[in-house]
Structures are given as C-alpha cells and as structure tokens.
Scaffold this motif. Structure first.
Motif, PDB file in Angstrom:
ATOM      1  N   MET A 139       0.862  -1.169   0.000  1.00 14.59           N
ATOM      2  CA  MET A 139       0.000   0.000   0.000  1.00 14.59           C
ATOM      3  C   MET A 139       0.900   1.221   0.000  1.00 14.59           C
ATOM      4  N   GLY A 140       0.808   1.993  -1.077  1.00 16.80           N
ATOM      5  CA  GLY A 140       1.725   3.093  -1.322  1.00 16.80           C
ATOM      6  C   GLY A 140       2.425   2.862  -2.644  1.00 16.80           C
ATOM      7  N   THR A 141       2.936   3.932  -3.242  1.00 12.84           N
ATOM      8  CA  THR A 141       3.480   3.821  -4.597  1.00 12.84           C
ATOM      9  C   THR A 141       4.835   4.500  -4.758  1.00 12.84           C
ATOM     10  N   ALA A 145       7.747   1.634  -1.389  1.00 13.01           N
ATOM     11  CA  ALA A 145       6.864   0.567  -1.878  1.00 13.01           C
ATOM     12  C   ALA A 145       7.656  -0.411  -2.733  1.00 13.01           C
ATOM     13  N   TRP A 164      -1.572  -1.003  -4.273  1.00  9.75           N
ATOM     14  CA  TRP A 164      -2.673  -0.045  -4.124  1.00  9.75           C
ATOM     15  C   TRP A 164      -2.110   1.328  -3.778  1.00  9.75           C
ATOM     16  N   GLY A 165      -2.697   2.337  -4.379  1.00  7.58           N
ATOM     17  CA  GLY A 165      -2.374   3.716  -4.045  1.00  7.58           C
ATOM     18  C   GLY A 165      -3.561   4.601  -4.357  1.00  7.58           C
ATOM     19  N   ARG A 166      -3.583   5.763  -3.729  1.00  7.50           N
ATOM     20  CA  ARG A 166      -4.696   6.689  -3.979  1.00  7.50           C
ATOM     21  C   ARG A 166      -4.696   7.193  -5.414  1.00  7.50           C
ATOM     22  N   LYS A 170      -0.151   6.118 -10.577  1.00  5.79           N
ATOM     23  CA  LYS A 170       1.093   5.833  -9.855  1.00  5.79           C
ATOM     24  C   LYS A 170       1.143   4.374  -9.422  1.00  5.79           C
ATOM     25  N   ALA A 171       0.007   3.809  -9.062  1.00  4.63           N
ATOM     26  CA  ALA A 171      -0.037   2.397  -8.677  1.00  4.63           C
ATOM     27  C   ALA A 171       0.336   1.506  -9.857  1.00  4.63           C
ATOM     28  N   CYS A 174       4.081   1.818 -10.408  1.00  3.88           N
ATOM     29  CA  CYS A 174       4.801   1.086  -9.376  1.00  3.88           C
ATOM     30  C   CYS A 174       4.765  -0.412  -9.663  1.00  3.88           C
ATOM     31  N   THR A 204       2.697  -1.585   4.396  1.00  2.00           N
ATOM     32  CA  THR A 204       2.121  -0.246   4.238  1.00  2.00           C
ATOM     33  C   THR A 204       3.248   0.767   4.246  1.00  2.00           C
ATOM     34  N   THR A 206       2.827   4.371   3.347  1.00  3.73           N
ATOM     35  CA  THR A 206       2.266   5.689   3.063  1.00  3.73           C
ATOM     36  C   THR A 206       2.540   6.663   4.207  1.00  3.73           C
TER      37      THR A 206
END
Length: 331
Positions: A139-141, A145, A164-166, A170-171, A174, A204, A206
């Motif tokens: 979780m994070g890009t 990550a 996964w990323g917001r 970017k996800a 990555c 995680t 982020t």
C-alpha cells in the motif's frame, strides 16, 4: 593539526550498498545489539513543517564495538514530486567513537536510509511472515513501496504482487517497476480490501494520517509490516487490528509509543500496556517471540532507528574506502 575527512556521493555509495541479504544481515545485527541493552540511542529529534507538508528527523546511535557512530539528517517533503524533486533527501555524518572527530560525510540523498529501511522490512518478513507467501501486497506507490517489496522477495520469494495507491496511475507505474525488477506478476489493485484479502504479506508505506488498512479485512495467515508511521500524527493501521494479533513487534517501543502504530492503538485503548511486548531485536535473538503458526495474524511496526543508521553507514564507509572511492579533504 589537519585531519582527513572522506566524502562519498550517492552514486559512489550505490556501487557498494544495495537492498540485498547483506543489508538485511547488517540491520539484523544492529537490532540484536539494540536488544542487548548496551546501545546508546537518544530519542529522535523530529521537526514538522506542516506548511510545506514536510518533516525533518535526526537519528543517531552508538553501538559498542563499532569504531564510529553516525548522525543522520533525513528530510521528507511530500509535495516535492509535484515540482520534480524526490520526497526524501538527507545525509549521514560518521564520527569516530574514540575521538568524536568527523571521519566521513556520506552525501547519499537518503539512499542509505532507503536501504536500511527496506532491509528492516525484509528482516520483519523473514522473522514474521508465514513460511509460504504466494501473494504480497503493498500500500503506497513511492520508493519504499518498491524497495520493501524487493527486500521481502529476498526472504519470501512470492509469485505475485498487488499494489494499491490513492493515485491509480502511480499504482500502475509502481506495479510495472516491480514486475520488471523482480520478474514476478505485479498488478495495480483499486480495492485495498481485496489486496489484503489476497495477500499473505502486506507492507504499508504511506505517510497517511488516517488508517489505510482496516481490521475488518484481516484473515488468518496475514503478516503486516507497517513502516509509514514514523512521526506523530501518522496512522496507517486501524487501531482495532491490535486485538486480533497473535504477535505485535515494534522496532523500538519507546519510539512506537510516540510515532508508530502503537501510538494510535494506545490512544484508542485497543492496547492497554506495552509491558511484555518484544522488540524486533529480541525476535532476532529468539524468533519464537514472533510468529508461532502460519495461521497467526502478525504486525511489525517500523519507525526507523539510529542503530540502523550507524550500522549501514559504517558498512558503506568501509566498503567504499576499501575500494578507494570518494574524495578526501583536509579539515
């Protein structure tokens, strides 16, 4: 009387230090020393710069038996990518443990911090993830990550990675980088709950102030390494996760009470006391303090320690100078 100071750049340091089993072993030894109780490691000096979404941390530690100790200055300015700059930066200064004089300035731009942080994640996976990991989730890009997954893959060679990323773009980027680097299937996952459901190992990474991993998503056989919460106000893990854990292992209790996921759990009342919690160094020395069954749900909370910085800086300096890298100036 003049003295020599060695100066090494990021490009030079990259020749000798990488995310590999050697780095994981170096970090493991640093944590083992920390567990022995003889390491001198003051609290982190931390400064928040909210107007710029920035922070600066200063970390150090003296490890008995080491010729030197490092002082690391690590800024993180998370708006930087919008203007084409990396979000992290920094340098390490290596001092003689006998005289206090400066021996080396490592202009690593945060690279050594990235390596030792990823190595700690690899160590956590080695000690606490289930014996077989088919799918890992991140979780994070950002840079961590990618590096955390690289380190975890060294100790648990999984076949698939979910990212996964917001920011979905970017996800995807990555995931593409991870696939190219590791030669595994890596795909962007838009649903974080689905990522957790399919993964046996989740990292995680982020800078979130709100939980990105919820208690409702837990399942038997899951290990979580949380490394994004390294300053007051950050929180990646739902505090309601804690009652479901067979093992919770912080890198340093005193830090995690203030900066890590433990802080949020204590505030929420889902952890009542820190008495009896094993730190990561204790698990290095006695793995039975971590995961006991492949069905356990476990969590390792990484806030980053000065002991890691001294260990990686000492190794990097020795390897680079042995090869004749860098320049020497008189002070």
């Amino acid at each position: 009387m003049t003295r020599d100071i060695h100066i090494l750049t990021e490009a030079e340091l990259r020749r000798f230090v990488s995310v590999d089993e050697t780095a994981i072993d170096i970090v493991a030894k640093a944590f083992a020393s920390l567990a022995g109780g003889e390491v001198i490691m003051p609290p982190i000096l931390s400064m928040d710069i909210p107007s710029e979404h920035g922070e600066v941390d200063v970390k150090t530690a003296y490890i008995p038996g080491f010729d030197g100790f490092a002082v690391k200055i690590s800024p993180g300015f998370f708006n930087n990518p919008k203007i084409g700059l990396p979000s992290t930066n920094g340098l390490m200064i290596l001092f003689s443990a006998k005289t206090g004089v400066v021996e080396a300035v490592l202009l690593d731009n945060g690279y050594l911090t990235d390596v030792r942080t990823a190595a700690a994640g690899g160590l956590a996976a080695k000690l606490m993830a289930p014996s077989v990991v088919d799918t890992a989730g991140v979780m994070g890009t950002g840079a961590q990550a990618r590096l955390q997954i690289e380190a975890a893959h060294l100790v648990r060679p999984f076949k698939k990675v979910l990212v996964w990323g917001r920011d979905a773009e970017k996800a995807r980027a990555c995931a593409s980088d991870i696939a190219a680097r590791l030669g595994v299937e890596a795909v962007a996952e838009t649903d974080p709950a689905q990522l957790v459901a399919e993964s046996q190992l989740v990292v995680t990474t982020t800078p979130s102030a709100e939980a990105v991993l919820k208690a409702d998503w837990l399942h038997p056989g899951l290990h979580i390494t949380a490394m994004g919460s390294d300053q007051t106000g950050k929180n990646e893990i739902d505090p309601n996760v804690f009652p479901h854990l067979a093992a919770y292992v912080p890198d340093r209790i005193s830090q995690c009470e203030i900066l890590g996921e433990l802080r949020s759990a204590l505030a929420a009342g889902t952890v009542k006391t820190t008495e009896g919690l094993p730190e990561l160094g204790q698990v290095v020395l006695d793995p039975s303090l971590g995961r006991k069954s492949d069905q356990d749900i476990t969590l390792c909370d990484l806030t980053g320690t000065g002991a890691q910085d001294t260990a990686i800086a000492t190794y990097a300096f020795a390897a680079a100078t042995k090869a004749g890298a860098g320049v020497t100036v008189e002070a």
